[in-house]
Design a protein around this motif. Structure first.
Motif, PDB file in Angstrom:
ATOM      1  N   ARG A  17      -1.624  10.854  -2.527  1.00 29.51           N
ATOM      2  CA  ARG A  17      -1.373  10.566  -3.953  1.00 29.51           C
ATOM      3  C   ARG A  17      -2.332  11.401  -4.816  1.00 29.51           C
ATOM      4  N   ASP A  18      -3.606  11.382  -4.469  1.00 24.91           N
ATOM      5  CA  ASP A  18      -4.591  12.119  -5.263  1.00 24.91           C
ATOM      6  C   ASP A  18      -4.326  13.614  -5.255  1.00 24.91           C
ATOM      7  N   ASP A  20      -3.580   7.238  -0.042  1.00 19.34           N
ATOM      8  CA  ASP A  20      -4.448   7.496  -1.209  1.00 19.34           C
ATOM      9  C   ASP A  20      -4.688   8.999  -1.370  1.00 19.34           C
ATOM     10  N   ASN A  32      -3.145   3.525   4.847  1.00 18.33           N
ATOM     11  CA  ASN A  32      -3.389   3.318   3.406  1.00 18.33           C
ATOM     12  C   ASN A  32      -4.313   4.382   2.825  1.00 18.33           C
ATOM     13  N   ILE A  33      -5.299   4.795   3.595  1.00 17.25           N
ATOM     14  CA  ILE A  33      -6.230   5.829   3.106  1.00 17.25           C
ATOM     15  C   ILE A  33      -5.512   7.174   3.021  1.00 17.25           C
ATOM     16  N   ARG A  74       4.959   1.092   0.591  1.00 11.77           N
ATOM     17  CA  ARG A  74       4.140   2.010  -0.209  1.00 11.77           C
ATOM     18  C   ARG A  74       4.509   3.462   0.094  1.00 11.77           C
ATOM     19  N   GLU A 125       5.940   5.648  -3.011  1.00 11.06           N
ATOM     20  CA  GLU A 125       5.146   6.778  -3.498  1.00 11.06           C
ATOM     21  C   GLU A 125       5.813   8.119  -3.204  1.00 11.06           C
TER      22      GLU A 125
END
Ligand SMILES: [Zn+2]
Length: 489
Positions: free
Chosen positions: A308-309, A305, A301-302, A329, A333
């Motif tokens: 995505r960023d 993130d 999950n990290i 996810r 994504e």
């Protein structure tokens, strides 16, 4: 007549004589007095001189009355004592104590005796709180408040050397564009602090580009801007006021700039630029971040993130472990969900061709169910060059590598290993190991494991390096050229 004259002459003579006698008597008297008096005076003077010579004296260094700030240690300024030509300083007895933790007057007594006389002197020490308390303001002394908004007290703290915490004794008054803080301590020491309030917006808005300052687009594919957020201290809803200019021609490889400009209601402007790199898929210098063995809560999950960023797409070779939501996810994504193995148990996966496909089918079902796609991108556990399969089935990999392709799968090995599967246990080491091996004259298919915390922590550094050094990040698709290692079984 004559007789009478003579008699009067005698009388005068007698009188004169009497006068002379009287004068002589007086002189004798004076002489007697001086004979007694002078020696007496001399003796007295001598005694006095002796007393003066034998009387000891104490001289205090510093003042006779000293003010000592509360809490400070009293330091004796010193003294000297002597008599005649004798030094008596080290015979002086000093008594009296100063309590620096208690306000009051204290006497220090200095006494010396030289065998004849005792002399005493005192010094007064006044322990007092003369220091003003201190008010420290939280926030700035100049505060800008959005026009039309109320100033909200930012807080303060007051301390005193004697009274300790006086925060709740501070008086706060608002006067015109000022906030005035006053405070008097128990010893009447006074303090005043001011804060100035400006009802002005001097802060420019902040533009946050989703996906970061550098993003990647590919020839023939539509460029979709990842959007932005606007944060402003005073104005909400500035997002609609952002002016976006610049074009991306996805038919021509190159570097394009998109400019984002916004002005808040007070006229403060902010501008940001995004670089869009348009290139062919799979060109030299492309980085494929590929993650095996996941998903896993706390790491995958990290990593998602971070990707995505940074506006970056990657590839996840999943197992049957970990939560479905993370697989979803990954897919939602825009990453590639690919197949690694259901069990990752070499002895069962590589027991036979059938056993391999049974395992593959199991993880394929999971991926297909979650993504709704027909997942065909795979990676063999241990890679196609693994030798461990020899233990369970000789020649198996030679068969499998041909068989999977026959069945429509594309398998991907790697040409850059991060070292995160048992050699390196530290984020920096993993990142540096990857960075060291990156090459511009090939694609960089990087093997990593998203179940490892140090890999999770290494990703940022790898991406930053890649972006700053002209690499392009991409995900594996069915159009991606397979990266194959030499089969060893
Ligand atoms: Zn694996």
């Amino acid at each position: 007549m004559v007789k009478k004259k003579r008699s009067s002459t005698n009388e005068i003579y007698d009188k004169e004589k009497e006068k002379i006698e009287k004068r002589q008597n007086q002189n004798k008297h004076h002489e007697k007095f001086w004979i007694i008096c002078i020696p007496t005076l001399c003796v007295i003077l001598l005694i006095l001189l002796a007393i003066l010579l034998f009387l000891p004296s104490i001289i205090l260094k510093g003042d006779k009355e000293v003010t000592l700030e509360y809490g400070k240690v009293y330091k004796e300024k010193g003294y000297t004592a002597s008599y005649f030509n004798h030094n008596l300083t080290n015979k002086v007895k000093v008594s009296g104590k100063v309590n620096n933790k208690k306000i009051g007057k204290y006497k220090i007594t200095y006494k010396v005796n030289n065998g004849f006389f005792t002399i005493k002197k005192t010094r007064t020490v006044i322990v007092a709180d003369t220091k003003s308390p201190k008010i420290s303001l939280f926030g700035d002394k100049k505060v800008y408040v959005c026009p039309g908004k109320e100033y909200k007290e930012l807080g303060f703290r007051a301390v005193d050397n004697y009274d300790d915490n006086l925060t709740n004794k501070v008086k706060v008054k608002k006067y015109l564009n000022k906030v005035i803080y006053t405070l008097r301590d128990k010893s009447h020491n006074f303090t005043k602090v001011e804060r100035k309030i400006f009802y002005e917006d001097i802060e420019k808005p902040e533009i946050k580009l989703n996906g970061g300052d550098i993003v990647y687009s590919f020839i023939g594919e539509e460029y979709k801007d990842l959007g932005y957020e606007v944060i402003d201290n005073c104005d909400t809803s500035l997002k609609d006021k952002v002016e976006v200019t610049g074009n991306v021609d996805t038919n021509t490889a190159g570097t394009y700039k998109i400019t984002y400009k916004v002005k808040d209601n007070a006229g403060n402007t902010e501008e940001k630029q995004r670089t869009v790199i348009v290139s062919e898929h799979g060109q030299d210098g492309t980085i494929y971040l590929t993650f095996d063995d996941g998903p896993k809560d706390g790491t995958t999950n990290i990593i998602l993130d971070i990707l995505r960023d940074n506006g970056i797409k990657a590839t996840f070779f999943i197992t049957n472990n970990g939560p479905d939501e993370l697989v979803k996810r990954e897919f939602d994504e825009g990453h590639t969900v690919a197949l690694h193995t259901a069990s990752h148990n070499y002895s069962t996966v590589y027991a036979s061709v059938d056993d391999y496909f049974k395992d593959l089918e199991s993880v394929k079902q999971r991926a297909d169910r979650i993504t709704g796609e027909d997942t065909k991108i795979i990676r063999f556990p241990g890679g196609s060059s693994n030798t461990i399969s020899r233990r369970y089935s000789m020649g198996l990999m030679s068969t499998l590598t041909e068989e999977v392709v026959k069945r429509g799968f594309h398998y991907f090995d790697w040409n850059l290993y991060s070292g995160d599967a048992g050699e390196l246990y530290d984020a920096d080491a993993v990142a540096n190991n990857v960075i060291r091996q990156l090459r511009k004259d090939r694609v960089n298919m990087i093997l990593m494991h998203d179940i490892k915390p140090y890999t999770r922590d290494a990703i940022d550094k790898i991406i930053k390096f890649g972006k700053e050094n002209g690499y392009v990040f991409d995900k594996i698709t069915m159009a991606t050229e397979m990266i194959k290692q030499k089969v060893n079984n």
